[in-house]
Design a protein around this motif. Structure first.
Motif, PDB file in Angstrom:
ATOM      1  N   THR A 135       0.880  -1.015  -0.050  1.00 19.73           N
ATOM      2  CA  THR A 135       0.000  -0.029   0.059  1.00 19.73           C
ATOM      3  C   THR A 135       0.787   1.157   0.119  1.00 19.73           C
ATOM      4  OG1 THR A 135      -1.941  -1.185   1.249  1.00 19.73           O
ATOM      5  CG2 THR A 135      -1.681   1.160   1.070  1.00 19.73           C
ATOM      6  N   GLN A 171      -5.296  -1.869  -3.315  1.00 19.07           N
ATOM      7  CA  GLN A 171      -5.112  -0.489  -3.022  1.00 19.07           C
ATOM      8  C   GLN A 171      -4.088   0.460  -3.576  1.00 19.07           C
ATOM      9  OE1 GLN A 171      -4.431  -3.409  -1.392  1.00 19.07           O
ATOM     10  NE2 GLN A 171      -5.123  -3.595   0.711  1.00 19.07           N
ATOM     11  N   VAL A 173      -2.558   4.275  -3.914  1.00 20.53           N
ATOM     12  CA  VAL A 173      -2.793   5.541  -3.166  1.00 20.53           C
ATOM     13  C   VAL A 173      -2.203   6.630  -4.151  1.00 20.53           C
ATOM     14  CG1 VAL A 173      -1.637   6.907  -1.158  1.00 20.53           C
ATOM     15  CG2 VAL A 173      -2.075   4.210  -1.020  1.00 20.53           C
ATOM     16  N   GLN A 193      -9.271   2.639  -4.452  1.00 25.86           N
ATOM     17  CA  GLN A 193      -9.198   2.341  -3.050  1.00 25.86           C
ATOM     18  C   GLN A 193      -8.048   3.157  -2.375  1.00 25.86           C
ATOM     19  OE1 GLN A 193      -9.236  -2.032  -2.790  1.00 25.86           O
ATOM     20  NE2 GLN A 193      -8.629  -2.013  -0.427  1.00 25.86           N
ATOM     21  N   ASP A 194      -8.157   3.549  -1.283  1.00 25.59           N
ATOM     22  CA  ASP A 194      -6.898   4.161  -0.459  1.00 25.59           C
ATOM     23  C   ASP A 194      -6.542   5.249  -1.313  1.00 25.59           C
ATOM     24  OD1 ASP A 194      -7.463   2.035   1.223  1.00 25.59           O
ATOM     25  OD2 ASP A 194      -5.421   1.078   1.271  1.00 25.59           O
ATOM     26  N   TYR A 197      -3.925   8.935   1.651  1.00 26.25           N
ATOM     27  CA  TYR A 197      -3.339   8.168   3.025  1.00 26.25           C
ATOM     28  C   TYR A 197      -2.989   9.545   3.817  1.00 26.25           C
ATOM     29  CZ  TYR A 197      -1.127   4.323   5.368  1.00 26.25           C
ATOM     30  OH  TYR A 197      -0.445   3.728   6.352  1.00 26.25           O
ATOM     31  N   ASP A 221     -12.123   2.837   1.396  1.00 27.63           N
ATOM     32  CA  ASP A 221     -11.587   3.473   2.394  1.00 27.63           C
ATOM     33  C   ASP A 221     -10.740   4.632   1.823  1.00 27.63           C
ATOM     34  OD1 ASP A 221     -12.257   1.343   4.204  1.00 27.63           O
ATOM     35  OD2 ASP A 221     -10.794   0.049   3.654  1.00 27.63           O
TER      36      ASP A 221
END
Length: 375
Positions: A135, A171, A173, A193-194, A197, A221
């Motif tokens: 991630t 994930q 980012v 996703q993600d 962060y 998320d």
């Protein structure tokens, strides 16, 4: 973008449909053809007329000091540098390490749709030397230094599940920010996703971060992490999904606040909209990482409009049944909209008026006042 702005930004889906015909793909809005044609750095000077000796100019077309953001960051050693980015799409990964403190990045056109930093790594993407990125390693831009400020920039990760059915680590980012006193004004964060962060450099470090008039989109998320993060006048948008047969499609917030930190994410005077069917998204779920099983995720959403995409009956759910959301620090206050209707009171913990007095940007950010900073 004001939380009351009714215009929806052109999504990555909209751009690729328009520019490549790839019906399943998502991508970024390109800079308008006229943007920066004669004055690529707008009102922020030029290599011939620098704002300060510590200002560097980035332009993919070669009219600045550097053609990539990464090269400019490499050149900006030490503290206090400003990078002015001309309109364009910068396809690269960028990292600002802990030594490059008090940096400022400015999108020269003062429209975040014009300046885009984007790449397409996911957690499960194979690394050239073996293994996968994970991630953290998937981040397009990583900021570890304290005192970072960005204005009018889009941070994006355009990795797509549909293009990589063999990868399970989905994930991806767009921005990982870990430094204290990190501020983002009029920025966009695009991913699935993600996406965003909001983290800290260490478990014992309570990094303060401020997001003002920003836009974030995603599905699972897509705003997460253990930072003390204030989101003010922001717009969060949940994406539609064709790979799932039913709800839930995902979760807007996934805080992972350290148990010793009294303050996690605060969302105030913002809005949550959706392109998915009504009720197909949860507002949040707590993330208790395996690296910190003492975490007590904290999220307060107040004075915010929640659209019909949010499941009003059960807006919170567990990420792991070992850490029920009811044992975490989730609360709302004076929210409005169809997604904020209180039909099952035990599913919608509310702050009292007295508690709400301390759920403010001033309390969360202490002696730091980023909303007063001039560009």
């Amino acid at each position: 973008m004001s939380s009351h702005d009714t215009r929806l930004p052109l999504s990555r889906r909209g751009f690729l449909l328009a520019s490549t015909g790839a019906a399943a793909a998502l991508a970024l809005a390109p800079a308008p053809a006229h943007a920066g044609a004669r004055h690529p750095f707008g009102r922020f000077g030029s290599p011939a007329a620098r704002l300060t000796p510590q200002t560097l100019y980035v332009d993919a077309r070669g009219r600045g000091d550097h053609t990539t953001v990464k090269d400019a960051v490499t050149a900006a050693t030490g503290s206090g540098w400003t990078l002015v980015l001309a309109p364009g799409t910068y396809r690269e990964t960028v990292a600002v390490d802990v030594t490059r403190t008090e940096a400022t990045w400015i999108g020269a056109s003062e429209d975040p749709r014009d300046v885009v930093i984007v790449y397409d790594n996911a957690a499960g993407t194979p690394k050239p030397g073996g293994g996968t990125y994970g991630t953290t390693g998937s981040a397009t831009t990583t900021v570890q230094a304290d005192g970072f400020t960005a204005r009018w920039i889009t941070f994006a990760n355009d990795w797509l599940r549909a293009d990589h059915p063999d990868i399970t680590g989905t994930q991806a980012v767009a921005l990982k920010v870990q430094g204290d006193r990190s501020a983002f004004h009029h920025c966009r964060f695009l991913g699935h996703q993600d996406t965003l962060y909001a983290d800290s450099i260490a478990l014992t470090s309570f990094a303060r971060q401020y997001f003002s008039h920003c836009y974030a989109e995603g599905d699972v998320d897509f705003v997460f992490g253990r930072a003390t993060a204030v989101h003010e006048h922001c717009h969060f948008r949940t994406l539609n999904r064709t790979d799932l047969a039913g709800a839930p499609y995902g979760f807007v917030f996934a805080p992972s606040t350290a148990g010793a930190n009294p303050r996690g994410h605060l969302v105030t005077r913002s809005r949550v909209s959706s392109e998915a069917p009504d009720g197909f998204y949860k507002l949040a779920r707590p993330w208790v990482p395996s690296s910190d099983t003492t975490a007590r995720p904290s999220l307060v959403v107040r004075d915010t409009w929640l659209g019909p995409g949010i499941d009003a009956v059960a807006p919170y759910t567990n990420m792991s049944d070992a850490f029920p959301w009811q044992n975490q620090r989730f609360a709302e206050y004076r929210d409005t909209g169809p997604g904020a209707r209180i039909t099952v009171p035990e599913n919608r913990p509310q702050l009292t008026s007295e508690q709400a007095e301390s759920a403010t940007r001033e309390t969360y950010l202490g002696d730091w006042r980023p909303w007063k900073e001039a560009c």
